[in-house]
Design an enzyme around this catalytic site. Structure first.
Site, PDB file in Angstrom:
ATOM      1  N   ARG A  82       0.814  -1.239   0.000  1.00 11.08           N
ATOM      2  CA  ARG A  82       0.000   0.000   0.000  1.00 11.08           C
ATOM      3  C   ARG A  82       0.837   1.275   0.000  1.00 11.08           C
ATOM      4  NH1 ARG A  82      -2.357  -3.372   3.459  1.00 11.08           N
ATOM      5  NH2 ARG A  82      -4.118  -4.493   2.564  1.00 11.08           N
ATOM      6  N   LYS A 105       4.321  11.627 -11.573  1.00 13.42           N
ATOM      7  CA  LYS A 105       3.491  10.703 -12.360  1.00 13.42           C
ATOM      8  C   LYS A 105       4.245   9.388 -12.511  1.00 13.42           C
ATOM      9  CE  LYS A 105       0.965  13.679 -15.590  1.00 13.42           C
ATOM     10  NZ  LYS A 105       0.812  13.964 -17.030  1.00 13.42           N
ATOM     11  N   GLU A 147      11.646  18.180 -25.194  1.00 17.90           N
ATOM     12  CA  GLU A 147      10.902  18.612 -23.993  1.00 17.90           C
ATOM     13  C   GLU A 147      11.531  19.891 -23.421  1.00 17.90           C
ATOM     14  OE1 GLU A 147       8.136  17.024 -23.368  1.00 17.90           O
ATOM     15  OE2 GLU A 147       8.461  15.062 -24.309  1.00 17.90           O
ATOM     16  N   LYS A 196       9.351  22.938 -14.754  1.00 18.89           N
ATOM     17  CA  LYS A 196       8.380  21.852 -14.581  1.00 18.89           C
ATOM     18  C   LYS A 196       7.919  21.773 -13.129  1.00 18.89           C
ATOM     19  CE  LYS A 196       6.858  17.263 -15.500  1.00 18.89           C
ATOM     20  NZ  LYS A 196       7.040  15.905 -15.987  1.00 18.89           N
ATOM     21  N   GLU A 210      -3.057  17.993 -13.338  1.00 22.43           N
ATOM     22  CA  GLU A 210      -3.246  18.421 -14.729  1.00 22.43           C
ATOM     23  C   GLU A 210      -4.667  18.889 -15.021  1.00 22.43           C
ATOM     24  OE1 GLU A 210      -2.355  16.546 -19.007  1.00 22.43           O
ATOM     25  OE2 GLU A 210      -0.944  15.949 -17.469  1.00 22.43           O
ATOM     26  N   ARG A 264      -0.978  22.760 -15.546  1.00 21.06           N
ATOM     27  CA  ARG A 264      -0.050  21.717 -16.004  1.00 21.06           C
ATOM     28  C   ARG A 264      -0.229  21.410 -17.488  1.00 21.06           C
ATOM     29  NH1 ARG A 264       2.020  16.388 -12.612  1.00 21.06           N
ATOM     30  NH2 ARG A 264       3.481  15.660 -14.167  1.00 21.06           N
ATOM     31  N   ASN A 309       1.729  20.505 -22.240  1.00 20.96           N
ATOM     32  CA  ASN A 309       1.322  19.711 -23.399  1.00 20.96           C
ATOM     33  C   ASN A 309       1.559  20.447 -24.712  1.00 20.96           C
ATOM     34  OD1 ASN A 309       0.512  17.378 -22.108  1.00 20.96           O
ATOM     35  ND2 ASN A 309      -1.513  18.215 -21.638  1.00 20.96           N
ATOM     36  N   HIS A 338       2.181  18.607 -27.910  1.00 17.54           N
ATOM     37  CA  HIS A 338       1.827  17.209 -27.661  1.00 17.54           C
ATOM     38  C   HIS A 338       0.509  16.770 -28.297  1.00 17.54           C
ATOM     39  CE1 HIS A 338       5.268  17.117 -25.054  1.00 17.54           C
ATOM     40  NE2 HIS A 338       5.029  15.862 -24.689  1.00 17.54           N
ATOM     41  N   HIS A 373       1.474  13.633 -30.156  1.00 18.28           N
ATOM     42  CA  HIS A 373       0.927  12.294 -29.861  1.00 18.28           C
ATOM     43  C   HIS A 373       0.278  11.684 -31.098  1.00 18.28           C
ATOM     44  CE1 HIS A 373       0.660  13.132 -25.269  1.00 18.28           C
ATOM     45  NE2 HIS A 373       1.694  12.341 -25.531  1.00 18.28           N
ATOM     46  N   HIS A 376       8.971   9.618 -29.458  1.00 17.44           N
ATOM     47  CA  HIS A 376       8.168  10.650 -28.796  1.00 17.44           C
ATOM     48  C   HIS A 376       8.811  12.030 -28.972  1.00 17.44           C
ATOM     49  CE1 HIS A 376       5.419  12.444 -25.919  1.00 17.44           C
ATOM     50  NE2 HIS A 376       6.460  12.980 -25.296  1.00 17.44           N
TER      51      HIS A 376
HETATM   52  N1  NAD Z   1       6.573  10.327 -15.404  1.00 20.55           N
HETATM   53  C1  NAD Z   1       6.693  11.346 -16.211  1.00 20.55           C
HETATM   54  O1  NAD Z   1       6.313  12.471 -15.899  1.00 20.55           O
HETATM   55  C2  NAD Z   1       7.328  11.121 -17.548  1.00 20.55           C
HETATM   56  C3  NAD Z   1       7.667  12.236 -18.352  1.00 20.55           C
HETATM   57  C4  NAD Z   1       8.301  11.996 -19.565  1.00 20.55           C
HETATM   58  C5  NAD Z   1       8.570  10.694 -19.982  1.00 20.55           C
HETATM   59  N2  NAD Z   1       8.211   9.657 -19.188  1.00 20.55           N
HETATM   60  C6  NAD Z   1       8.498   8.261 -19.602  1.00 20.55           C
HETATM   61  O2  NAD Z   1       9.922   8.138 -19.716  1.00 20.55           O
HETATM   62  C7  NAD Z   1      10.215   7.107 -20.661  1.00 20.55           C
HETATM   63  C8  NAD Z   1      11.305   7.607 -21.591  1.00 20.55           C
HETATM   64  O3  NAD Z   1      12.434   7.972 -20.804  1.00 20.55           O
HETATM   65  P1  NAD Z   1      13.929   7.691 -21.304  1.00 20.55           P
HETATM   66  O4  NAD Z   1      14.113   8.290 -22.657  1.00 20.55           O
HETATM   67  O5  NAD Z   1      14.839   8.054 -20.223  1.00 20.55           O
HETATM   68  O6  NAD Z   1      13.872   6.117 -21.576  1.00 20.55           O
HETATM   69  P2  NAD Z   1      14.652   4.887 -20.914  1.00 20.55           P
HETATM   70  O7  NAD Z   1      14.498   4.866 -19.466  1.00 20.55           O
HETATM   71  O8  NAD Z   1      14.219   3.673 -21.665  1.00 20.55           O
HETATM   72  O9  NAD Z   1      16.168   5.199 -21.287  1.00 20.55           O
HETATM   73  C9  NAD Z   1      16.548   5.198 -22.658  1.00 20.55           C
HETATM   74  C10 NAD Z   1      17.703   4.222 -22.916  1.00 20.55           C
HETATM   75  O10 NAD Z   1      18.892   4.798 -22.403  1.00 20.55           O
HETATM   76  C11 NAD Z   1      19.520   3.905 -21.504  1.00 20.55           C
HETATM   77  N3  NAD Z   1      20.174   4.755 -20.514  1.00 20.55           N
HETATM   78  C12 NAD Z   1      19.597   5.571 -19.588  1.00 20.55           C
HETATM   79  N4  NAD Z   1      20.538   6.268 -18.941  1.00 20.55           N
HETATM   80  C13 NAD Z   1      21.732   5.894 -19.448  1.00 20.55           C
HETATM   81  C14 NAD Z   1      23.068   6.269 -19.195  1.00 20.55           C
HETATM   82  N5  NAD Z   1      23.392   7.219 -18.325  1.00 20.55           N
HETATM   83  N6  NAD Z   1      24.050   5.644 -19.892  1.00 20.55           N
HETATM   84  C15 NAD Z   1      23.747   4.710 -20.826  1.00 20.55           C
HETATM   85  N7  NAD Z   1      22.507   4.331 -21.137  1.00 20.55           N
HETATM   86  C16 NAD Z   1      21.498   4.919 -20.447  1.00 20.55           C
HETATM   87  C17 NAD Z   1      18.457   2.993 -20.991  1.00 20.55           C
HETATM   88  O11 NAD Z   1      18.985   1.754 -20.601  1.00 20.55           O
HETATM   89  C18 NAD Z   1      17.553   2.871 -22.227  1.00 20.55           C
HETATM   90  O12 NAD Z   1      18.046   1.874 -23.073  1.00 20.55           O
HETATM   91  C19 NAD Z   1       8.917   6.768 -21.360  1.00 20.55           C
HETATM   92  O13 NAD Z   1       8.431   5.544 -20.858  1.00 20.55           O
HETATM   93  C20 NAD Z   1       7.974   7.901 -20.975  1.00 20.55           C
HETATM   94  O14 NAD Z   1       6.621   7.505 -20.936  1.00 20.55           O
HETATM   95  C21 NAD Z   1       7.612   9.840 -17.985  1.00 20.55           C
HETATM   96 ZN    ZN Z   2       6.463  14.561 -23.936  1.00 21.17          ZN
END
Ligand code: NAD
Ligand code: ZN
Length: 367
Positions: free
Chosen positions: A120, A142, A184, A226, A236, A240, A244, A247, A251, A263
């Site tokens: 929980r 999020k 972003e 942010k 949102e 917030r 977008n 976006h 999207h 993305h």
């Molecule tokens: N929660 C939120 O507010 C929010 C906002 C934006 C995006 N997201 C989410 O984030 C995700 C995308 O994030 P991302 O681009 O970081 O993706 P990710 O976590 O998959 O990382 C991208 C790639 O880089 C590698 N990597 C990460 N850091 C590294 C480093 N320092 N050295 C070598 N390799 C490294 C990872 O292993 C992966 O293969 C999506 O799932 C998206 O939905 C969430």
């Molecule tokens: Zn985005």
């Protein structure tokens, strides 16, 4: 376990720490405050940095349970969440444990969601290692996993107790990670801060060659923007939605391409489209619109010559979940750094003919 009992929900910016030794910092934060630590990381990042984090925790007398999953958004699923949770149960994790996310946005979304529901809810901390995670995914609380029918459909709001940002991790970040995060970053500047936009005009493209000072300034300003927006409106409902910008079209481009367009690239295209829509709606001066297009190009994005057909983009826009009252809504700009609010709302609908025209024009402008 309550890591910081005097701050039940601290302002986001106060939870973000910029530091050179995030592992020692983390160990100091956790020492004496929890019985165990579940470290969640994907295979790439665990291989690079898991050992360093584990040693720091052990030095502080904490036994880490290392939980590794396969990298990539395709693994941000309920199944992976379940595997992590089962491993935590087997490892004896209780309510007095903390979860640490070490990795990019996928790791944060997954580990944060696990932390939000395990027994929980337990506390979690985030060491972002990708640029996108530093400037975007680690801020705002999020958390989610993807479902068969769409991305990020199952999750909850659960803020990490601390986010430890260290730019040294970016030395190993693959090239595409730099560019996608830049979309972003441009969004933060274009929608919220003209001076920041001017700084980006000087320092883009971002990459391994970007100086440490410039990089720090950029990450700090994006985090501030942010954090300020989400603290005003976590769920949102109003402000917030400024985040977008780019976006609604983005999207739609992403979905219409069957997610072959990343993305970040889709958002870059979306920002150009929404800037043009803002100009066509008589809000954004033509000069500002051109500067947004130029900045997007200087980040390394090009518009696709053979992107998804305009009709497919329009169709997926109609299906967008943010549709209200039957009309597709956009965050439009009045100038660089200033969204065009109408009353309490930061989104507007636009005559479909303008949108169709702009979407049709996208393919023809590629380099
Ligand atoms: N929660 C939120 O507010 C929010 C906002 C934006 C995006 N997201 C989410 O984030 C995700 C995308 O994030 P991302 O681009 O970081 O993706 P990710 O976590 O998959 O990382 C991208 C790639 O880089 C590698 N990597 C990460 N850091 C590294 C480093 N320092 N050295 C070598 N390799 C490294 C990872 O292993 C992966 O293969 C999506 O799932 C998206 O939905 C969430
Ligand atoms: Zn985005």
């Amino acid at each position: 376990m309550t890591l910081f009992p005097s701050h039940p929900q601290p302002p986001t910016l106060k939870t973000v720490v910029f530091c050179r030794n995030p592992f020692d910092r983390l160990a100091r934060l956790l020492k004496g405050r929890c019985r165990g630590v579940a470290v969640v990381s994907d295979r790439n990042v665990m291989g690079l940095y898991g050992g360093g984090l584990a040693s720091a925790l052990r030095r502080a007398g904490l036994q880490p349970l290392l939980l590794t999953f396969e990298p990539g958004d395709a693994h941000k699923t309920r199944r992976t969440k379940e595997l992590i949770e089962d491993a935590m149960v087997r490892g004896g994790a209780g309510r007095d444990w903390a979860v640490v996310a070490l990795g990019g946005g996928v790791t944060g979304d997954l580990a944060g969601f696990v932390a939000g529901t395990y027994m929980r809810g337990v506390e979690w901390l985030y060491v972002p290692t990708s640029l996108l995670a530093m400037v975007d995914a680690s801020i705002g609380g999020k958390t989610s996993v993807n479902a068969t029918g769409g991305k990020n459909l199952v999750g909850l709001f659960h803020r990490p107790r601390a986010v430890l940002v260290c730019t040294d991790f970016l030395r190993t970040l693959p090239g595409a990670g730099w560019r996608d995060a830049t979309a972003e970053i441009i969004k933060h500047a274009a929608a919220c801060d003209r001076r920041y936009f001017e700084l980006l005009e000087k320092v883009l493209p971002l990459g391994p060659g970007t100086g440490r000072d410039a990089l720090r300034k950029v990450i700090r300003r994006s985090v501030e923007i942010k954090a300020a927006v989400v603290d005003r409106d976590e769920r949102e409902l109003g402000p917030r939605s400024i985040l977008n910008f780019g976006h609604t079209v983005g999207h739609a481009v992403e979905a219409a391409s069957g997610y072959r367009i990343t993305h970040g690239r889709a958002v870059a295209i979306g920002m150009v489209a929404e800037a043009r829509i803002s100009a066509r709606a008589g809000l954004l001066p033509a000069g500002d619109c051109r500067r947004i297009e130029e900045l997007v190009r200087s980040a390394g994005f090009s518009l696709p010559r053979h992107g998804p057909p305009p009709r497919a983009i329009m169709r997926s826009m109609q299906a967008d979940k943010k549709r209200t009252g039957g009309a597709v809504r956009f965050v439009l700009l009045r100038s660089i750094g200033k969204p065009a609010a109408s009353g309490a709302s930061f989104t507007r609908s636009v005559p479909p003919a303008i949108v169709m025209d702009v979407v049709r024009g996208l393919a023809g402008t590629g380099r």
